[in-house]
Enzyme design. Structure first.
Site, PDB file in Angstrom:
ATOM      1  N   ASN A  11       0.873  -1.179   0.000  1.00 56.92           N
ATOM      2  CA  ASN A  11       0.000   0.000   0.000  1.00 56.92           C
ATOM      3  C   ASN A  11       0.908   1.226   0.000  1.00 56.92           C
ATOM      4  O   ASN A  11       1.495   1.564   1.021  1.00 56.92           O
ATOM      5  CB  ASN A  11      -0.887  -0.035   1.256  1.00 56.92           C
ATOM      6  CG  ASN A  11      -1.726   1.223   1.407  1.00 56.92           C
ATOM      7  OD1 ASN A  11      -1.833   2.023   0.477  1.00 56.92           O
ATOM      8  ND2 ASN A  11      -2.319   1.393   2.577  1.00 56.92           N
ATOM      9  N   LYS A  13       0.068   4.236  -0.303  1.00 62.21           N
ATOM     10  CA  LYS A  13      -0.615   5.405   0.277  1.00 62.21           C
ATOM     11  C   LYS A  13      -0.402   6.642  -0.618  1.00 62.21           C
ATOM     12  O   LYS A  13      -0.302   6.499  -1.835  1.00 62.21           O
ATOM     13  CB  LYS A  13      -0.139   5.648   1.712  1.00 62.21           C
ATOM     14  CG  LYS A  13      -0.176   4.387   2.568  1.00 62.21           C
ATOM     15  CD  LYS A  13      -0.068   4.665   4.031  1.00 62.21           C
ATOM     16  CE  LYS A  13       0.086   3.352   4.779  1.00 62.21           C
ATOM     17  NZ  LYS A  13      -0.103   3.485   6.211  1.00 62.21           N
ATOM     18  N   HIS A  99      -9.555   0.414   4.555  1.00 67.37           N
ATOM     19  CA  HIS A  99      -8.295   0.659   5.273  1.00 67.37           C
ATOM     20  C   HIS A  99      -8.582   1.582   6.459  1.00 67.37           C
ATOM     21  O   HIS A  99      -9.425   2.475   6.369  1.00 67.37           O
ATOM     22  CB  HIS A  99      -7.267   1.293   4.327  1.00 67.37           C
ATOM     23  CG  HIS A  99      -5.894   1.351   4.939  1.00 67.37           C
ATOM     24  ND1 HIS A  99      -5.518   2.331   5.826  1.00 67.37           N
ATOM     25  CD2 HIS A  99      -4.828   0.525   4.810  1.00 67.37           C
ATOM     26  CE1 HIS A  99      -4.269   2.110   6.219  1.00 67.37           C
ATOM     27  NE2 HIS A  99      -3.825   1.017   5.620  1.00 67.37           N
ATOM     28  N   GLU A 101      -7.129   4.055   7.578  1.00 66.82           N
ATOM     29  CA  GLU A 101      -6.993   5.496   7.295  1.00 66.82           C
ATOM     30  C   GLU A 101      -8.229   6.022   6.570  1.00 66.82           C
ATOM     31  O   GLU A 101      -8.592   7.195   6.725  1.00 66.82           O
ATOM     32  CB  GLU A 101      -5.695   5.750   6.507  1.00 66.82           C
ATOM     33  CG  GLU A 101      -4.475   5.602   7.423  1.00 66.82           C
ATOM     34  CD  GLU A 101      -3.196   5.159   6.750  1.00 66.82           C
ATOM     35  OE1 GLU A 101      -3.100   5.234   5.511  1.00 66.82           O
ATOM     36  OE2 GLU A 101      -2.284   4.709   7.475  1.00 66.82           O
ATOM     37  N   GLU A 169      -5.288  -5.569  10.379  1.00 64.98           N
ATOM     38  CA  GLU A 169      -4.299  -4.528  10.634  1.00 64.98           C
ATOM     39  C   GLU A 169      -4.634  -3.819  11.941  1.00 64.98           C
ATOM     40  O   GLU A 169      -5.497  -2.912  11.949  1.00 64.98           O
ATOM     41  CB  GLU A 169      -4.312  -3.503   9.508  1.00 64.98           C
ATOM     42  CG  GLU A 169      -4.003  -4.076   8.147  1.00 64.98           C
ATOM     43  CD  GLU A 169      -3.478  -2.993   7.204  1.00 64.98           C
ATOM     44  OE1 GLU A 169      -2.345  -3.130   6.756  1.00 64.98           O
ATOM     45  OE2 GLU A 169      -4.193  -2.015   6.962  1.00 64.98           O
ATOM     46  N   GLY A 175       2.141   1.970  10.744  1.00 73.45           N
ATOM     47  CA  GLY A 175       3.043   3.117  10.625  1.00 73.45           C
ATOM     48  C   GLY A 175       3.710   3.518  11.929  1.00 73.45           C
ATOM     49  O   GLY A 175       4.310   4.588  12.018  1.00 73.45           O
ATOM     50  N   SER A 214       3.312  -2.364  10.350  1.00 74.54           N
ATOM     51  CA  SER A 214       4.770  -2.311  10.556  1.00 74.54           C
ATOM     52  C   SER A 214       5.454  -3.637  10.251  1.00 74.54           C
ATOM     53  O   SER A 214       6.406  -4.033  10.931  1.00 74.54           O
ATOM     54  CB  SER A 214       5.091  -1.845  11.983  1.00 74.54           C
ATOM     55  OG  SER A 214       4.598  -0.530  12.183  1.00 74.54           O
ATOM     56  N   GLY A 235       2.826  -1.144   4.304  1.00 82.43           N
ATOM     57  CA  GLY A 235       2.831   0.263   3.954  1.00 82.43           C
ATOM     58  C   GLY A 235       4.253   0.765   3.750  1.00 82.43           C
ATOM     59  O   GLY A 235       4.823   0.681   2.662  1.00 82.43           O
TER      60      GLY A 235
HETATM   61  C1  PEP Z   1      -0.783  -0.125   5.922  1.00 81.50           C
HETATM   62  O1  PEP Z   1      -0.815   1.021   5.532  1.00 81.50           O
HETATM   63  O2  PEP Z   1      -1.680  -0.890   5.606  1.00 81.50           O
HETATM   64  C2  PEP Z   1       0.332  -0.544   6.767  1.00 81.50           C
HETATM   65  C3  PEP Z   1       0.311  -1.725   7.301  1.00 81.50           C
HETATM   66  O3  PEP Z   1       1.334   0.376   6.959  1.00 81.50           O
HETATM   67  P1  PEP Z   1       2.746   0.088   7.670  1.00 81.50           P
HETATM   68  O4  PEP Z   1       3.307  -1.169   7.070  1.00 81.50           O
HETATM   69  O5  PEP Z   1       3.584   1.294   7.340  1.00 81.50           O
HETATM   70  O6  PEP Z   1       2.471  -0.063   9.113  1.00 81.50           O
END
Ligand code: PEP
Length: 254
Positions: A11, A13, A99, A101, A169, A175, A214, A235
């Site tokens: 992703n 973003k 998601h 976000e 998630e 993040g 992460s 991400g």
């Molecule tokens: C995501 O945006 O779905 C995500 C898991 O981000 P990150 O890997 O940066 O935590």
């Protein structure tokens, strides 16, 4: 031993201009071209403006391209939105729905995610449906209740192993550099698998449940070795070709 083929999903973003997308997708495409029979599927979800660039870079390889969101309507007066049919027309094969976000920044509810997921299927896309609890909810011992409600509400009837992927998630891990422990992750993934089994008995065994939050080269193998983790939604580390590729390699250790 399950037969679920790991999915490594990136992703991106709201990151990158066209040149960045060309470089990153081109790098991954080159690695896929050079690897014989990779044991995983790979998709990257660029910002809308970079989809055509990524599609072009991925051409002729197993690298799939996805959208990060879609509207639930096929077309109409929805300024600033993109339909699932438009993503399919742009040669996307996946779309992320729900998601965290989107849920936080745009007030998306389970009902909206459900409608977007149905729109994705109608356009022939595979939906990556995201669920996850906040830190407050986890601390209050509500994780399984929250996840149960999100899966029930966000997943439409008619979900199959072919048209839907779930991504668990934990919001507090996205993040932040914090990841769920293997035990925390497997507990939720196992719970989701059971919920899918109750509702989609014929499909649940083949449905992929990704972990996101992460995920990095240093923790991916341990997470993906777990019984009900079938890949990752990544991400930050998806923006670095070496890291994303290293994560994909760890899925082979399943
Ligand atoms: C995501 O945006 O779905 C995500 C898991 O981000 P990150 O890997 O940066 O935590």
């Amino acid at each position: 031993m399950n037969t679920r083929r790991p999915l490594i999903a990136g992703n991106w973003k709201m990151n990158g201009l066209a040149a960045d997308a060309a470089t990153l997708a081109g790098d991954l495409a080159k690695r896929l071209r050079g690897s014989h029979n990779p044991s995983f599927d790979m998709v990257v979800c660029p910002p809308y403006t970079n989809i055509s660039t990524a599609v072009e870079a991925a051409q002729g390889t197993a690298l799939a391209i996805g959208g990060q969101n879609c509207h639930d309507a096929e077309k109409g007066a929805h300024t600033g939105d993109i339909s699932a049919a438009m993503l399919a027309d742009a040669r996307c094969s996946y779309v992320i729905t729900g998601h965290s976000e989107r849920r936080t920044d745009h007030g998306e509810t389970d009902g909206m995610v459900n409608a977007k997921t149905r729109a994705a299927w109608a356009a022939g896309l595979i939906a990556i449906v995201c669920v996850g609890e906040t830190e407050t909810q986890r601390d209050a011992g509500q994780t399984l209740d929250v996840i149960g409600a999100q899966v029930a509400g966000s997943m439409p009837d008619g979900a199959t192993a072919a048209n839907t992927v779930i991504a668990y998630e934990p919001v507090w891990a996205i993040g932040t550099g914090r990841t769920a422990s293997p035990q925390e992750a497997q507990d939720v993934h196992g719970f989701i698998r059971q919920q899918l089994t109750d509702r989609f008995p014929e499909q649940a065994g083949g449905m992929r449940i990704l972990y996101g939050g992460s995920m990095k080269p240093g923790n991916a193998a341990q997470l993906m070795a777990l019984a009900d983790i079938d890949g990752g939604l990544i991400g930050g580390a998806a923006l670095i070709a070496d890291d994303f590729w290293a994560i994909a390699q760890s899925s082979g250790q399943k």
